[in-house]
Design an enzyme around this catalytic site. Structure first.
Site, PDB file in Angstrom:
ATOM      1  N   HIS A  55       0.608  -0.969  -0.050  1.00 26.16           N
ATOM      2  CA  HIS A  55       0.663  -0.334  -0.494  1.00 26.16           C
ATOM      3  C   HIS A  55       0.991   1.347  -0.146  1.00 26.16           C
ATOM      4  O   HIS A  55       1.919   1.238  -0.084  1.00 26.16           O
ATOM      5  CB  HIS A  55      -0.551  -0.180   1.190  1.00 26.16           C
ATOM      6  CG  HIS A  55      -0.334  -0.434   2.845  1.00 26.16           C
ATOM      7  ND1 HIS A  55      -0.026  -1.126   3.464  1.00 26.16           N
ATOM      8  CD2 HIS A  55      -0.306   0.503   3.705  1.00 26.16           C
ATOM      9  CE1 HIS A  55       1.070  -1.263   4.226  1.00 26.16           C
ATOM     10  NE2 HIS A  55       0.880  -0.118   4.256  1.00 26.16           N
ATOM     11  N   HIS A  85       0.441   5.641   1.071  1.00 26.90           N
ATOM     12  CA  HIS A  85       0.173   6.242   2.494  1.00 26.90           C
ATOM     13  C   HIS A  85       0.496   7.778   0.819  1.00 26.90           C
ATOM     14  O   HIS A  85       1.106   8.216   0.524  1.00 26.90           O
ATOM     15  CB  HIS A  85       0.602   6.778   3.250  1.00 26.90           C
ATOM     16  CG  HIS A  85       1.108   5.457   4.102  1.00 26.90           C
ATOM     17  ND1 HIS A  85      -0.101   5.248   5.500  1.00 26.90           N
ATOM     18  CD2 HIS A  85       1.799   4.199   4.448  1.00 26.90           C
ATOM     19  CE1 HIS A  85       0.578   4.101   5.816  1.00 26.90           C
ATOM     20  NE2 HIS A  85       1.625   3.459   5.367  1.00 26.90           N
TER      21      HIS A  85
HETATM   22  P1  5GP Z   1       1.271   0.397   7.402  1.00 27.67           P
HETATM   23  O1  5GP Z   1       2.568   0.418   8.659  1.00 27.67           O
HETATM   24  O2  5GP Z   1       1.745  -1.091   7.171  1.00 27.67           O
HETATM   25  O3  5GP Z   1       2.617   0.772   6.081  1.00 27.67           O
HETATM   26  O4  5GP Z   1      -0.067   0.718   7.122  1.00 27.67           O
HETATM   27  C1  5GP Z   1      -0.870   0.292   7.516  1.00 27.67           C
HETATM   28  C2  5GP Z   1      -1.980   1.744   7.538  1.00 27.67           C
HETATM   29  O5  5GP Z   1      -3.374   0.659   7.495  1.00 27.67           O
HETATM   30  C3  5GP Z   1      -2.462   2.346   8.892  1.00 27.67           C
HETATM   31  O6  5GP Z   1      -1.698   3.786   8.791  1.00 27.67           O
HETATM   32  C4  5GP Z   1      -3.444   1.984   9.265  1.00 27.67           C
HETATM   33  O7  5GP Z   1      -4.208   3.463  10.793  1.00 27.67           O
HETATM   34  C5  5GP Z   1      -4.064   0.938   8.107  1.00 27.67           C
HETATM   35  N1  5GP Z   1      -4.838   0.551   8.654  1.00 27.67           N
HETATM   36  C6  5GP Z   1      -5.047  -0.424   9.083  1.00 27.67           C
HETATM   37  N2  5GP Z   1      -6.473  -1.694   9.188  1.00 27.67           N
HETATM   38  C7  5GP Z   1      -7.308  -0.137   8.651  1.00 27.67           C
HETATM   39  C8  5GP Z   1      -8.443  -0.923   8.371  1.00 27.67           C
HETATM   40  O8  5GP Z   1      -9.237  -2.015   9.277  1.00 27.67           O
HETATM   41  N3  5GP Z   1      -8.816   0.342   8.737  1.00 27.67           N
HETATM   42  C9  5GP Z   1      -8.845   1.231   7.483  1.00 27.67           C
HETATM   43  N4  5GP Z   1      -9.400   1.975   7.084  1.00 27.67           N
HETATM   44  N5  5GP Z   1      -7.036   1.485   7.666  1.00 27.67           N
HETATM   45  C10 5GP Z   1      -6.524   0.637   8.575  1.00 27.67           C
END
Ligand code: 5GP
Ligand code: ZN
Length: 141
Positions: free
Chosen positions: A100, A102
């Site tokens: 993903h 951001h």
């Molecule tokens: P990472 O730390 O893996 O780069 O980012 C994961 C992102 O996914 C985090 O910013 C977190 O807030 C978001 N996230 C985790 N679970 C969910 C969810 O169930 N729904 C949504 N919309 N975002 C999520």
């Protein structure tokens, strides 16, 4: 698809999300824990992880959606700037193992602080050594 993956569940509609954009390959939805309000995630519908495993044609589609979301955050949310970030692996800060991007709108005085402390190379040769190793590895890809 990965049955336990939270983002796959979002794609399948098993977990609710607030979608911003969707096409046949890509979904963009609001991050539930925004670093800055408007923070959007862009993901492939198919479960790929990490970035290094994403097929080239899909990656092109993803990055074009990332660009459009960034443009829309500037024009639609009046962002003063945009951060695009992407983590691969727990050590790199990745929590959800479904690739993903951001896309984070930035504003003068927003609460997000970017704290990267720059390291430095001992010599220009040391930096050149890193460049050579990356370059040699790229030629093997
Ligand atoms: P990472 O730390 O893996 O780069 O980012 C994961 C992102 O996914 C985090 O910013 C977190 O807030 C978001 N996230 C985790 N679970 C969910 C969810 O169930 N729904 C949504 N919309 N975002 C999520
Ligand atoms: Zn997934």
């Amino acid at each position: 698809m990965d049955s336990d993956c939270i983002f796959c569940k979002i794609v399948r509609g098993e977990v609710p999300s607030t979608k911003v954009y969707e096409d046949g390959d890509v979904v963009a939805f609001m991050d539930i824990g925004p670093v800055v309000k408007g923070h959007t995630l862009v993901i492939p519908k198919l479960h790929y992880d990490p970035l290094m495993n994403v097929p080239e044609d899909l990656l092109q589609k993803l990055i074009l959606v990332v660009q459009k979301i960034a443009m829309a955050q500037v024009s639609g949310l009046k962002a003063d700037g945009v951060n695009v970030t992407q983590a691969n692996g727990e050590l790199a800060g990745q929590v959800v193992p479904h690739v993903h991007f951001h896309v984070i709108p930035r504003y003068k005085g927003d609460k997000h602080s970017w704290s990267c402390k720059a390291d430095k190379y001992d010599t220009i040769e040391e930096m050149g050594g890193y460049a050579s190793r990356i370059n040699a590895a790229m030629r093997e890809l």
